[in-house]
Design a protein around this motif. Sequence first.
Motif, PDB file in Angstrom:
ATOM      1  N   ASP A   1      42.898  98.162 -25.487  1.00 51.15           N
ATOM      2  CA  ASP A   1      41.534  98.206 -26.585  1.00 51.15           C
ATOM      3  C   ASP A   1      41.701  97.077 -27.548  1.00 51.15           C
ATOM      4  OD1 ASP A   1      40.140 100.926 -26.050  1.00 51.15           O
ATOM      5  OD2 ASP A   1      42.230 101.522 -25.954  1.00 51.15           O
ATOM      6  N   VAL A   2      40.746  96.248 -27.748  1.00 50.70           N
ATOM      7  CA  VAL A   2      40.903  95.226 -28.751  1.00 50.70           C
ATOM      8  C   VAL A   2      40.001  95.480 -29.601  1.00 50.70           C
ATOM      9  CG1 VAL A   2      40.495  92.408 -28.683  1.00 50.70           C
ATOM     10  CG2 VAL A   2      40.836  93.744 -26.533  1.00 50.70           C
ATOM     11  N   THR A   3      40.427  95.181 -31.002  1.00 49.65           N
ATOM     12  CA  THR A   3      39.652  95.098 -32.205  1.00 49.65           C
ATOM     13  C   THR A   3      39.829  94.125 -33.080  1.00 49.65           C
ATOM     14  OG1 THR A   3      40.177  97.665 -32.216  1.00 49.65           O
ATOM     15  CG2 THR A   3      39.389  97.073 -34.242  1.00 49.65           C
ATOM     16  N   LEU A   4      38.714  93.628 -33.520  1.00 46.10           N
ATOM     17  CA  LEU A   4      38.715  92.348 -34.207  1.00 46.10           C
ATOM     18  C   LEU A   4      38.316  92.603 -35.600  1.00 46.10           C
ATOM     19  CD1 LEU A   4      37.284  89.836 -31.660  1.00 46.10           C
ATOM     20  CD2 LEU A   4      39.503  90.607 -31.913  1.00 46.10           C
ATOM     21  N   SER A   5      38.757  92.384 -36.459  1.00 45.86           N
ATOM     22  CA  SER A   5      38.204  92.602 -37.884  1.00 45.86           C
ATOM     23  C   SER A   5      38.343  91.161 -38.532  1.00 45.86           C
ATOM     24  CB  SER A   5      38.885  93.635 -38.655  1.00 45.86           C
ATOM     25  OG  SER A   5      40.264  93.628 -38.632  1.00 45.86           O
ATOM     26  N   ASP A   6      38.292  91.063 -39.892  1.00 48.96           N
ATOM     27  CA  ASP A   6      38.085  89.796 -40.840  1.00 48.96           C
ATOM     28  C   ASP A   6      39.351  88.858 -40.482  1.00 48.96           C
ATOM     29  OD1 ASP A   6      35.708  89.360 -41.767  1.00 48.96           O
ATOM     30  OD2 ASP A   6      36.525  89.791 -43.957  1.00 48.96           O
ATOM     31  N   LYS A   7      40.389  89.640 -40.512  1.00 47.36           N
ATOM     32  CA  LYS A   7      41.817  88.746 -40.705  1.00 47.36           C
ATOM     33  C   LYS A   7      42.900  89.294 -39.794  1.00 47.36           C
ATOM     34  CE  LYS A   7      40.832  86.173 -44.747  1.00 47.36           C
ATOM     35  NZ  LYS A   7      41.193  86.261 -46.154  1.00 47.36           N
ATOM     36  N   GLN A   8      42.043  90.043 -38.568  1.00 46.32           N
ATOM     37  CA  GLN A   8      43.217  90.781 -37.681  1.00 46.32           C
ATOM     38  C   GLN A   8      42.820  90.714 -36.392  1.00 46.32           C
ATOM     39  OE1 GLN A   8      43.468  94.641 -38.889  1.00 46.32           O
ATOM     40  NE2 GLN A   8      45.074  94.437 -40.594  1.00 46.32           N
ATOM     41  N   ILE A   9      43.605  90.664 -35.464  1.00 44.27           N
ATOM     42  CA  ILE A   9      43.513  91.074 -34.020  1.00 44.27           C
ATOM     43  C   ILE A   9      44.440  92.169 -33.800  1.00 44.27           C
ATOM     44  CG2 ILE A   9      43.494  90.335 -31.510  1.00 44.27           C
ATOM     45  CD1 ILE A   9      43.296  87.394 -32.645  1.00 44.27           C
ATOM     46  N   ALA A  10      43.721  93.452 -33.396  1.00 50.45           N
ATOM     47  CA  ALA A  10      44.826  94.740 -32.979  1.00 50.45           C
ATOM     48  C   ALA A  10      44.255  94.830 -31.314  1.00 50.45           C
ATOM     49  CB  ALA A  10      44.263  95.749 -33.766  1.00 50.45           C
ATOM     50  N   LEU A  11      45.623  95.226 -30.922  1.00 46.15           N
ATOM     51  CA  LEU A  11      45.552  95.339 -29.387  1.00 46.15           C
ATOM     52  C   LEU A  11      46.275  96.677 -29.141  1.00 46.15           C
ATOM     53  CD1 LEU A  11      46.598  91.943 -27.997  1.00 46.15           C
ATOM     54  CD2 LEU A  11      44.415  92.629 -27.950  1.00 46.15           C
ATOM     55  N   GLU A  12      45.847  97.386 -28.455  1.00 45.89           N
ATOM     56  CA  GLU A  12      46.409  98.749 -27.874  1.00 45.89           C
ATOM     57  C   GLU A  12      46.518  98.527 -26.387  1.00 45.89           C
ATOM     58  OE1 GLU A  12      47.455 102.608 -29.951  1.00 45.89           O
ATOM     59  OE2 GLU A  12      45.515 102.916 -28.949  1.00 45.89           O
ATOM     60  N   ILE A  13      47.660  98.787 -25.835  1.00 45.68           N
ATOM     61  CA  ILE A  13      47.654  98.855 -24.328  1.00 45.68           C
ATOM     62  C   ILE A  13      48.271 100.363 -23.890  1.00 45.68           C
ATOM     63  CG2 ILE A  13      48.724  97.801 -22.355  1.00 45.68           C
ATOM     64  CD1 ILE A  13      49.374  95.384 -24.175  1.00 45.68           C
ATOM     65  N   THR A  14      47.593 101.025 -23.085  1.00 44.45           N
ATOM     66  CA  THR A  14      47.901 102.155 -22.757  1.00 44.45           C
ATOM     67  C   THR A  14      48.219 102.487 -21.107  1.00 44.45           C
ATOM     68  OG1 THR A  14      46.605 103.116 -24.685  1.00 44.45           O
ATOM     69  CG2 THR A  14      47.203 104.762 -22.732  1.00 44.45           C
ATOM     70  N   ASP A  15      49.183 102.767 -20.755  1.00 41.75           N
ATOM     71  CA  ASP A  15      49.547 102.977 -19.321  1.00 41.75           C
ATOM     72  C   ASP A  15      50.291 104.333 -18.950  1.00 41.75           C
ATOM     73  OD1 ASP A  15      52.057 101.306 -20.387  1.00 41.75           O
ATOM     74  OD2 ASP A  15      52.581 102.729 -18.827  1.00 41.75           O
ATOM     75  N   ASP A  16      50.133 105.017 -17.494  1.00 39.05           N
ATOM     76  CA  ASP A  16      50.696 106.132 -17.697  1.00 39.05           C
ATOM     77  C   ASP A  16      52.020 105.863 -16.711  1.00 39.05           C
ATOM     78  OD1 ASP A  16      49.787 105.439 -15.200  1.00 39.05           O
ATOM     79  OD2 ASP A  16      48.472 107.047 -14.683  1.00 39.05           O
ATOM     80  N   GLY A  17      52.714 104.709 -16.821  1.00 40.05           N
ATOM     81  CA  GLY A  17      53.981 104.740 -16.348  1.00 40.05           C
ATOM     82  C   GLY A  17      55.159 105.342 -16.953  1.00 40.05           C
ATOM     83  N   ILE A  18      56.322 105.148 -16.260  1.00 45.16           N
ATOM     84  CA  ILE A  18      57.307 105.605 -16.834  1.00 45.16           C
ATOM     85  C   ILE A  18      57.548 105.397 -18.268  1.00 45.16           C
ATOM     86  CG2 ILE A  18      58.804 105.890 -14.645  1.00 45.16           C
ATOM     87  CD1 ILE A  18      59.995 103.320 -15.439  1.00 45.16           C
ATOM     88  N   PRO A  19      58.058 106.358 -19.335  1.00 42.71           N
ATOM     89  CA  PRO A  19      58.149 105.980 -20.597  1.00 42.71           C
ATOM     90  C   PRO A  19      59.055 104.767 -20.761  1.00 42.71           C
ATOM     91  CG  PRO A  19      58.875 108.146 -20.029  1.00 42.71           C
ATOM     92  CD  PRO A  19      58.765 107.589 -18.860  1.00 42.71           C
ATOM     93  N   PHE A  20      58.658 103.837 -21.566  1.00 42.03           N
ATOM     94  CA  PHE A  20      59.358 102.654 -21.736  1.00 42.03           C
ATOM     95  C   PHE A  20      59.081 102.085 -23.267  1.00 42.03           C
ATOM     96  CE2 PHE A  20      59.310  97.942 -21.696  1.00 42.03           C
ATOM     97  CZ  PHE A  20      60.784  97.798 -21.781  1.00 42.03           C
ATOM     98  N   ASP A  21      59.885 101.955 -24.130  1.00 45.45           N
ATOM     99  CA  ASP A  21      59.662 101.275 -25.390  1.00 45.45           C
ATOM    100  C   ASP A  21      60.166  99.940 -25.408  1.00 45.45           C
ATOM    101  OD1 ASP A  21      59.530 100.569 -27.967  1.00 45.45           O
ATOM    102  OD2 ASP A  21      60.850 102.421 -28.715  1.00 45.45           O
ATOM    103  N   PRO A  22      59.421  98.858 -25.375  1.00 40.65           N
ATOM    104  CA  PRO A  22      59.814  97.712 -25.370  1.00 40.65           C
ATOM    105  C   PRO A  22      60.543  97.111 -26.753  1.00 40.65           C
ATOM    106  CG  PRO A  22      57.454  97.541 -25.471  1.00 40.65           C
ATOM    107  CD  PRO A  22      57.947  99.128 -25.394  1.00 40.65           C
ATOM    108  N   ILE A  23      60.226  98.075 -27.688  1.00 42.11           N
ATOM    109  CA  ILE A  23      61.005  97.482 -29.041  1.00 42.11           C
ATOM    110  C   ILE A  23      62.270  97.894 -28.910  1.00 42.11           C
ATOM    111  CG2 ILE A  23      60.545  97.957 -31.523  1.00 42.11           C
ATOM    112  CD1 ILE A  23      57.651  98.536 -30.787  1.00 42.11           C
TER     113      ILE A  23
END
Lengths: 119, 138
Positions: free
Chosen positions: B67-89
Amino acid sequence: MLEITRENQGALVILSIAGQLDATTAPELDAALMSASDAGSRYMVLNCTRLTYVSSAGLRILLKVYKQLKPTNGVLALTALQPHIREIFELTGFTNLFSIHMTQEAAIRALTPPTNLLP
Amino acid sequence: MPACCRLTLSNQLTAIADTMRQVEQFMTSHRISNAAVPAALLALEESLVNIVTHGFNDDRLHFITVDVTLSDKQIALEITDDGIPFDPISLPPPDRSAPLEARPIGGLGVWLTKQMMTDMRYRREDERNKLFLLKEWA
């Protein structure tokens, strides 16, 4: 999409890349660099004037070539990195591994020993 | 008024380039052409490659949404998957004291993403991984 052109100038191999160096195209650059390395080239210039994008998949290939060339004192010089690509090289420390030049001519001069030093 | 789009791709490396192209076109069609674009594309590619390469432990076809959302001074991306739990952070940062050539190259993409983006968040919801990536500019 990545376009790769290869040119030989004496002992130097010059590869010019245009487009995006990403997970899809990185194997193409890998093959081109390995082919030059397998043919005995130890001095290579990668002209990045028309490189618009690089991701970690591309950096991985450059690191692989660096490791391959290092034992034989080979060099991979990079030229003309666009500012946003140079930023990635600086962030990751890749600017310390490679000889980076403003132009292809400068890279060629840096890799070509003065004739009076040749045996 | 924010502009949004949703893209879906299969869990195959060959599908990533097409998604990247579409997201780039969406950004440029909304006149976003500053340094945020390559940063957001980099974060997107690194995240998708990780999901496709490490996110699934079966041979089934899975779908990933972006999901890509563009606003004045932002690009927001949300990536959704049904894979194994994985927190890259949660991945530890690379050992910056070791010489670059001696460091394992894995993890570089996540680290680069953290450096290039303004914010990066992960949550597990409804058996799905949701990775939120934000790039802001002045």
